[in-house]
Write a protein that holds these residues in place. Sequence first.
Motif, PDB file in Angstrom:
ATOM      1  N   LEU A   1      -0.888  -6.300   5.209  1.00 45.95           N
ATOM      2  CA  LEU A   1      -0.731  -4.974   4.613  1.00 45.95           C
ATOM      3  C   LEU A   1       0.680  -4.463   4.890  1.00 45.95           C
TER       4      LEU A   1
ATOM      5  N   SER B   1       0.830  -1.215   0.000  1.00 49.59           N
ATOM      6  CA  SER B   1       0.000   0.000   0.000  1.00 49.59           C
ATOM      7  C   SER B   1       0.862   1.261   0.000  1.00 49.59           C
TER       8      SER B   1
ATOM      9  N   GLU C   1      -8.286  -1.708  -0.163  1.00 47.50           N
ATOM     10  CA  GLU C   1      -7.264  -2.471   0.558  1.00 47.50           C
ATOM     11  C   GLU C   1      -7.784  -2.960   1.908  1.00 47.50           C
TER      12      GLU C   1
END
Length: 382
Positions: free
Chosen positions: A43, A14, A32
């Motif tokens: 993540l 990300s 996300e």
Amino acid sequence: MISPPVKPRVLVFSLRNIFGRALNRCPHYEFEDIICEIDSAELLAPTVDPASRRASVATRLGYHAPLALNPGIPKPQAKGPYDLLFTICGFPQDLIMFNAVSNLRDVCKTSVCLLDELWARDIHKHRHFLPILAKFDVVMQYHSQTVKPLSDVIGPRCRYLAPGVDATLFCPYPDPPERAIDVYSMGRRPKLTHQKLLSMARDSGLFYVHDTISGSQAIDSREHRAQIANLAKRSRYFLVNSGKFDSPEETGHQVEFGYRYFEGAASGAIMLGERPNNEVFPKLFDWPDAVIQVPPDSGEIDRAIRELDREPERQDRIRRTGVAQALMRHDWAYRWEAILDAAGLQPLPGLAARKQRLKTLAETASGHSPMSSPAEFDLIGS
């Protein structure tokens, strides 16, 4: 005996801690977050030193030479192995951020990049960034008319993926609030339409909510998305137009559409504006009155509103249909399902559970059982 923790199968790279809370990137973070809720995902969101100029220098150089300099991202130690590496790039120049940590590809079996904005006319301008896409097995794009020209440059790895929305966040059911806002407009708006609505607000008391600042950062991305959803599902009408409709010199007259249409449908607001002359739009928004056509240069928004206000039953049908369609076809869950299919992975139970919640809400919205399948066409067809 305590079961060992399940090892994540998806690594989501990300850019949220690099580009912050830029308004145009908030839907990326929303997607996300939902992936992390419905799949076994980790993540990874690195940061860059905000005082450093390395990122801006690396980007500027990338426009002029085939140099992929590290913009200041420390190389992470990936835990791996993962079945899938997934990242969202808002623009081609974002690819230098991924390239700085390209060792992640070594611990992932398959990789997918979702590219938000790339106009066909700008492919040459971004030619030094695009080779980085060769690191991915699949490249998905929101701009349908860029799929073929980009494939001609980087090879047949490109597919179209429609934008989406957190349909549960925008859904006004099961307890729909009062639609106290007459017309809601955010972002770009046609000048004549805006002036007409301002005069209606002045002369007849129309409650017209529109942007009055031009800032580009959200204080908090989740709060920003929740605020948009709350305003939209309290709005009777919602303005929509194709991407950069007022800047054809930037798009080369390419017609694409973005999040606004999905947000408007999901909220149950009646969408007024442009039905984009794009080959995939009629397949995504194929129900009656999905968008009430009001050309941006016509100044006829007042007539359209007056006509619709005389037909309350039609209004109710439009609202309920739009919400149900968004819940059954345009939630991020279906987009993730398409990505998993492209990567050759089976969905996990979390996806099925979310789809069941969406189906239940759609039944409430429509008053009966909705369509059995989420879409009638290939969302990832090239």
